[in-house]
Design a protein around this motif. Structure first.
Motif, short mmCIF file in Angstrom:
data_model
loop_
_atom_site.label_atom_id
_atom_site.label_comp_id
_atom_site.label_asym_id
_atom_site.label_seq_id
_atom_site.Cartn_x
_atom_site.Cartn_y
_atom_site.Cartn_z
N LEU A 75 0.85 -1.18 0.00
CA LEU A 75 0.00 0.00 0.00
C LEU A 75 0.89 1.24 0.00
O LEU A 75 1.80 1.36 0.83
N CYS A 76 0.64 2.14 -0.95
CA CYS A 76 1.40 3.39 -1.03
C CYS A 76 0.43 4.56 -1.10
O CYS A 76 -0.59 4.48 -1.78
N ASP A 77 0.75 5.61 -0.39
CA ASP A 77 -0.03 6.84 -0.45
C ASP A 77 0.71 7.77 -1.40
O ASP A 77 1.85 8.15 -1.14
N GLU A 78 0.05 8.12 -2.54
CA GLU A 78 0.77 8.82 -3.60
C GLU A 78 -0.06 9.94 -4.22
O GLU A 78 -1.26 9.83 -4.35
N ASP A 79 0.66 10.97 -4.65
CA ASP A 79 0.09 12.05 -5.45
C ASP A 79 0.71 11.91 -6.85
O ASP A 79 1.70 12.55 -7.16
N ASP A 81 -0.59 12.63 -9.79
CA ASP A 81 -0.96 13.68 -10.75
C ASP A 81 -0.36 15.03 -10.41
O ASP A 81 -0.55 15.99 -11.16
N GLY A 82 0.32 15.13 -9.29
CA GLY A 82 0.89 16.41 -8.88
C GLY A 82 -0.13 17.44 -8.47
O GLY A 82 0.10 18.64 -8.56
N THR A 83 -1.29 16.99 -7.98
CA THR A 83 -2.36 17.91 -7.60
C THR A 83 -2.25 18.38 -6.15
O THR A 83 -3.01 19.25 -5.74
N GLY A 84 -1.36 17.76 -5.40
CA GLY A 84 -1.27 18.09 -3.99
C GLY A 84 -2.17 17.24 -3.13
O GLY A 84 -2.24 17.42 -1.92
N MET A 85 -2.89 16.30 -3.75
CA MET A 85 -3.76 15.40 -3.01
C MET A 85 -3.28 13.97 -3.24
O MET A 85 -3.17 13.52 -4.37
N SER A 86 -2.99 13.27 -2.16
CA SER A 86 -2.52 11.89 -2.30
C SER A 86 -3.68 10.92 -2.10
O SER A 86 -4.65 11.22 -1.41
N PHE A 87 -3.55 9.78 -2.74
CA PHE A 87 -4.53 8.72 -2.66
C PHE A 87 -3.84 7.40 -2.31
O PHE A 87 -2.70 7.18 -2.72
#
Length: 122
Positions: A75-79, A81-87
């Protein structure tokens, strides 16, 4: 128990239960088709994702409530798209025993996919 959510079509979830693992990345994409991870969301992200990626879907969906401590895949928490919001992203199949609940998810009376209360999944 830290939980994340995955938006799923009911028939795809039922097929995964029969197959023994869930491999759908997002709408129309799977790990079998070359996707590298399964998209997931925190409760406060679900409505935004649903109203973007499932905006034309009329059938009810379901939310897979995933206990992150039970995940076999990374499981990785990543942004990405460079939007400043990680998923949260699950890199590999979702083992069925990590899914601790399946919640119905239907459009509201305003036609939009509703917000998800974090209390519902905790």
């Amino acid at each position: 128990m830290p939980s994340i959510l995955h938006i799923a079509f009911v028939e795809e979830w039922n097929a995964a239960r029969a197959a023994g693992s869930y491999r759908i990345s997002s709408r129309g994409k799977s790990l079998d088709d070359g996707a590298t991870f399964i998209h997931a969301s925190r409760p406060e992200q679900v409505a935004m994702v649903a109203n973007f990626a499932y905006d034309d879907v009329t059938e009810p969906l379901c939310l897979l409530v995933i206990d992150t401590e039970r995940l076999v895949s990374a499981l990785c928490d990543e942004d990405l798209d460079g939007t400043g919001m990680s998923f949260p992203h699950i890199y590999g199949p979702l083992n069925l025993d990590a899914v601790v609940d399946v919640l119905p998810y239907e459009r509201g009376t305003d036609g939009l996919w509703p917000e998800v209360d974090a209390q519902v999944v905790s």
